[in-house]
Write a protein that holds these residues in place. Sequence first.
Motif, PDB file in Angstrom:
ATOM      1  N   LYS A  88      -8.465  -1.497   0.075  1.00  0.00           N
ATOM      2  CA  LYS A  88      -9.335  -2.624   0.445  1.00  0.00           C
ATOM      3  C   LYS A  88      -8.974  -3.866  -0.363  1.00  0.00           C
ATOM      4  O   LYS A  88      -8.949  -4.986   0.173  1.00  0.00           O
ATOM      5  CB  LYS A  88     -10.794  -2.237   0.189  1.00  0.00           C
ATOM      6  CG  LYS A  88     -11.798  -3.157   0.859  1.00  0.00           C
ATOM      7  CD  LYS A  88     -11.730  -2.990   2.369  1.00  0.00           C
ATOM      8  CE  LYS A  88     -12.816  -3.769   3.073  1.00  0.00           C
ATOM      9  NZ  LYS A  88     -12.731  -3.635   4.536  1.00  0.00           N
ATOM     10  N   ARG A  89      -8.682  -3.684  -1.641  1.00  0.00           N
ATOM     11  CA  ARG A  89      -8.312  -4.815  -2.487  1.00  0.00           C
ATOM     12  C   ARG A  89      -7.012  -5.464  -1.997  1.00  0.00           C
ATOM     13  O   ARG A  89      -6.902  -6.691  -1.943  1.00  0.00           O
ATOM     14  CB  ARG A  89      -8.177  -4.352  -3.939  1.00  0.00           C
ATOM     15  CG  ARG A  89      -7.886  -5.477  -4.920  1.00  0.00           C
ATOM     16  CD  ARG A  89      -8.158  -5.045  -6.356  1.00  0.00           C
ATOM     17  NE  ARG A  89      -7.406  -3.856  -6.728  1.00  0.00           N
ATOM     18  CZ  ARG A  89      -7.949  -2.679  -6.976  1.00  0.00           C
ATOM     19  NH1 ARG A  89      -9.255  -2.521  -6.890  1.00  0.00           N
ATOM     20  NH2 ARG A  89      -7.196  -1.646  -7.323  1.00  0.00           N
TER      21      ARG A  89
ATOM     22  N   LEU B 167     -10.402   2.072  -2.608  1.00  0.00           N
ATOM     23  CA  LEU B 167     -10.642   0.803  -3.290  1.00  0.00           C
ATOM     24  C   LEU B 167      -9.365  -0.021  -3.380  1.00  0.00           C
ATOM     25  O   LEU B 167      -9.377  -1.239  -3.177  1.00  0.00           O
ATOM     26  CB  LEU B 167     -11.205   1.061  -4.688  1.00  0.00           C
ATOM     27  CG  LEU B 167     -12.616   1.639  -4.758  1.00  0.00           C
ATOM     28  CD1 LEU B 167     -12.982   1.965  -6.206  1.00  0.00           C
ATOM     29  CD2 LEU B 167     -13.628   0.664  -4.162  1.00  0.00           C
ATOM     30  N   HIS B 168      -8.256   0.640  -3.673  1.00  0.00           N
ATOM     31  CA  HIS B 168      -6.991  -0.073  -3.802  1.00  0.00           C
ATOM     32  C   HIS B 168      -6.554  -0.644  -2.460  1.00  0.00           C
ATOM     33  O   HIS B 168      -6.090  -1.784  -2.389  1.00  0.00           O
ATOM     34  CB  HIS B 168      -5.916   0.864  -4.350  1.00  0.00           C
ATOM     35  CG  HIS B 168      -4.640   0.173  -4.710  1.00  0.00           C
ATOM     36  ND1 HIS B 168      -4.540  -0.731  -5.743  1.00  0.00           N
ATOM     37  CD2 HIS B 168      -3.394   0.241  -4.149  1.00  0.00           C
ATOM     38  CE1 HIS B 168      -3.306  -1.195  -5.810  1.00  0.00           C
ATOM     39  NE2 HIS B 168      -2.593  -0.619  -4.857  1.00  0.00           N
TER      40      HIS B 168
ATOM     41  N   LEU C  57      -7.736  -7.450   1.239  1.00  0.00           N
ATOM     42  CA  LEU C  57      -8.478  -8.685   1.016  1.00  0.00           C
ATOM     43  C   LEU C  57      -7.637  -9.741   0.305  1.00  0.00           C
ATOM     44  O   LEU C  57      -7.875 -10.937   0.461  1.00  0.00           O
ATOM     45  CB  LEU C  57      -9.744  -8.394   0.199  1.00  0.00           C
ATOM     46  CG  LEU C  57     -10.833  -7.597   0.911  1.00  0.00           C
ATOM     47  CD1 LEU C  57     -11.952  -7.247  -0.064  1.00  0.00           C
ATOM     48  CD2 LEU C  57     -11.392  -8.390   2.090  1.00  0.00           C
ATOM     49  N   ASP C  58      -6.639  -9.292  -0.450  1.00  0.00           N
ATOM     50  CA  ASP C  58      -5.813 -10.222  -1.223  1.00  0.00           C
ATOM     51  C   ASP C  58      -4.468 -10.499  -0.552  1.00  0.00           C
ATOM     52  O   ASP C  58      -3.589 -11.105  -1.151  1.00  0.00           O
ATOM     53  CB  ASP C  58      -5.578  -9.650  -2.627  1.00  0.00           C
ATOM     54  CG  ASP C  58      -5.079 -10.713  -3.603  1.00  0.00           C
ATOM     55  OD1 ASP C  58      -5.597 -11.843  -3.553  1.00  0.00           O
ATOM     56  OD2 ASP C  58      -4.147 -10.418  -4.383  1.00  0.00           O
TER      57      ASP C  58
ATOM     58  N   TRP D 269       0.827  -1.203   0.000  1.00  0.00           N
ATOM     59  CA  TRP D 269       0.000   0.000   0.000  1.00  0.00           C
ATOM     60  C   TRP D 269       0.863   1.256   0.000  1.00  0.00           C
ATOM     61  O   TRP D 269       0.605   2.205  -0.749  1.00  0.00           O
ATOM     62  CB  TRP D 269      -0.936  -0.008   1.208  1.00  0.00           C
ATOM     63  CG  TRP D 269      -1.433   1.355   1.592  1.00  0.00           C
ATOM     64  CD1 TRP D 269      -0.990   2.138   2.623  1.00  0.00           C
ATOM     65  CD2 TRP D 269      -2.442   2.128   0.925  1.00  0.00           C
ATOM     66  NE1 TRP D 269      -1.671   3.327   2.649  1.00  0.00           N
ATOM     67  CE2 TRP D 269      -2.564   3.345   1.629  1.00  0.00           C
ATOM     68  CE3 TRP D 269      -3.260   1.890  -0.191  1.00  0.00           C
ATOM     69  CZ2 TRP D 269      -3.469   4.337   1.244  1.00  0.00           C
ATOM     70  CZ3 TRP D 269      -4.161   2.879  -0.571  1.00  0.00           C
ATOM     71  CH2 TRP D 269      -4.265   4.088   0.138  1.00  0.00           C
TER      72      TRP D 269
END
Length: 255
Positions: free
Chosen positions: A118-119, A115-116, A122-123, A49
């Motif tokens: 959260k992605r 959005l980035h 989650l990944d 991130w």
Amino acid sequence: MSNATLPLNPHRAVGVGDPERPSQVRQDRLPAAYLLISPSGVLYDDTLWWRWLLQMLSRFGLHMDAGAFTALWQYEHYDDVCCGQREFFDALRDFLITCGMHSGQIDELFAAGRLHWKRLELDLRGFPQNNQALASLSSDGWRMGLLVHGPLPKHEAQAQLQRMGILPYFEHVIYSGEMSSGLTQAPAWSAVLGQINVAPDAVAYVAHERSLLSPAKQNGLTTVAFQCAGAAADYQVRQLGDLAGLSDAPCLQAA
């Protein structure tokens, strides 16, 4: 916005109290048999991130050293986020304003950033060597616990750890978001030690975040810096498997 470089005092970016100075790294055997691990940066890559964010900031003309930027964020805001006192993006907004960004630029950044982020969360995947190293430490007699210091609520952090497949190795899992104070403060460490029911001098705390190593050491724990050269810690390791060479891990009775 004109090109800018964040003015940083490196002594402010390492934790609480006096400026942190690298300690003499010990070469003797690790005097503990309970491993308390903060997984961020130890069991998974916690830089994805921040690398993305710094790339985006450079497009706005804000150029900063990655290590100093993240260290100052940890010192100024991250502990409040991780103990549930502030929401991640609210704290990040205040931080970016102090770095010289305007609200409109931050809104534009966050439109894609939320959005980035959260992605990525989650990944998130653990390092491939985790299971082998943890299995080896467990078979050698270590008792182990996780001290999760991160921005996610407990149920999301728990699901993240379950996807990594590492929870069976740990006797305790403690979430900083459930504490009334942050890990830079002594009451939090008293609460951690109370939950694992082990004396501080019998605990080795393994972390990549140097802002957590100093308060752990101040509260009586043996500290192990993971890929964190120059941190004021008792031991330095480059990979999880190195811990096996530091101790014979005698069985430890609860305090």
